[in-house]
Design a protein around this motif. Structure first.
Motif, PDB file in Angstrom:
ATOM      1  N   GLY A  92      17.966  24.458  44.199  1.00 51.62           N
ATOM      2  CA  GLY A  92      17.603  23.798  44.540  1.00 51.62           C
ATOM      3  C   GLY A  92      18.278  22.233  44.457  1.00 51.62           C
ATOM      4  O   GLY A  92      19.430  22.390  44.480  1.00 51.62           O
ATOM      5  N   GLY A  93      17.966  21.100  44.047  1.00 57.52           N
ATOM      6  CA  GLY A  93      18.238  20.116  44.355  1.00 57.52           C
ATOM      7  C   GLY A  93      18.749  19.247  45.121  1.00 57.52           C
ATOM      8  O   GLY A  93      16.786  18.930  46.043  1.00 57.52           O
ATOM      9  N   PRO A  94      19.241  18.441  46.499  1.00 57.70           N
ATOM     10  CA  PRO A  94      18.766  17.161  47.148  1.00 57.70           C
ATOM     11  C   PRO A  94      18.534  17.788  48.436  1.00 57.70           C
ATOM     12  O   PRO A  94      17.364  17.417  48.531  1.00 57.70           O
ATOM     13  N   SER A  95      18.864  19.087  48.559  1.00 54.45           N
ATOM     14  CA  SER A  95      18.889  19.807  49.829  1.00 54.45           C
ATOM     15  C   SER A  95      17.635  20.934  49.511  1.00 54.45           C
ATOM     16  O   SER A  95      17.838  21.289  50.600  1.00 54.45           O
ATOM     17  N   GLY A  96      17.113  21.502  48.398  1.00 52.98           N
ATOM     18  CA  GLY A  96      16.108  22.419  48.446  1.00 52.98           C
ATOM     19  C   GLY A  96      16.826  23.739  47.780  1.00 52.98           C
ATOM     20  O   GLY A  96      16.117  24.766  47.561  1.00 52.98           O
TER      21      GLY A  96
END
Length: 147
Positions: A92-96
């Motif tokens: 995951g992360g900001p862009s998923g």
């Protein structure tokens, strides 16, 4: 098996997406086995292509109308039987997050595509040699493409 239908036949029209009657042709589904076990075939190749296109296993599975679990099982089979790491999950992360093909995965797709093309070229040539003596039936119509 051809069924007889009463009444006149309508003339055949071919759209751009529909192949015209080309006479006799060979057809096949091609699998690659490793140590006697199928490792790669049309379905698994479509899955890898969808992952390459979408950068997401979830989206690829959805595009192919396949469960996420089955898609993971297919990937596991490919990797176990070939000994190659074909996908790289991104957490995951900001862009998923997402899932991308590894360089080995891309090379495997390219090799399968080249292999498939070469086999199809040989098959077309062999089919022409063995069946060219017979003309296709007029109109080339059949009620089933599955035979």
């Amino acid at each position: 098996m051809t069924r007889n239908h009463p009444g006149p036949r309508r003339p055949q029209t071919h759209s751009e997406d529909e192949p015209e009657n080309k006479g006799w042709e060979g057809r096949l589904r091609l699998w690659v086995a490793v140590n006697g076990h199928n490792a790669l075939g049309p379905g698994k190749v479509r899955l890898l292509e969808a992952i390459a296109r979408t950068s997401s296993l979830s989206a690829a599975a959805k595009d192919l109308r396949m469960s996420y679990r089955l898609a993971w099982q297919h990937l596991r089979v490919i990797e176990e039987r070939t000994g190659l790491t074909v996908v790289e999950p991104q957490r995951g992360g900001p862009s998923g997050g997402g899932t991308d093909l590894t360089p080995e995965g891309r090379a495997l797709l390219k090799a399968y595509d080249s292999f498939r093309r070469e086999v199809e070229e040989f098959m077309d040539s062999a089919c022409a040699r063995h069946f060219s003596a017979w003309a296709p039936p007029p109109g080339g119509e059949s009620d089933s493409d599955s035979e």
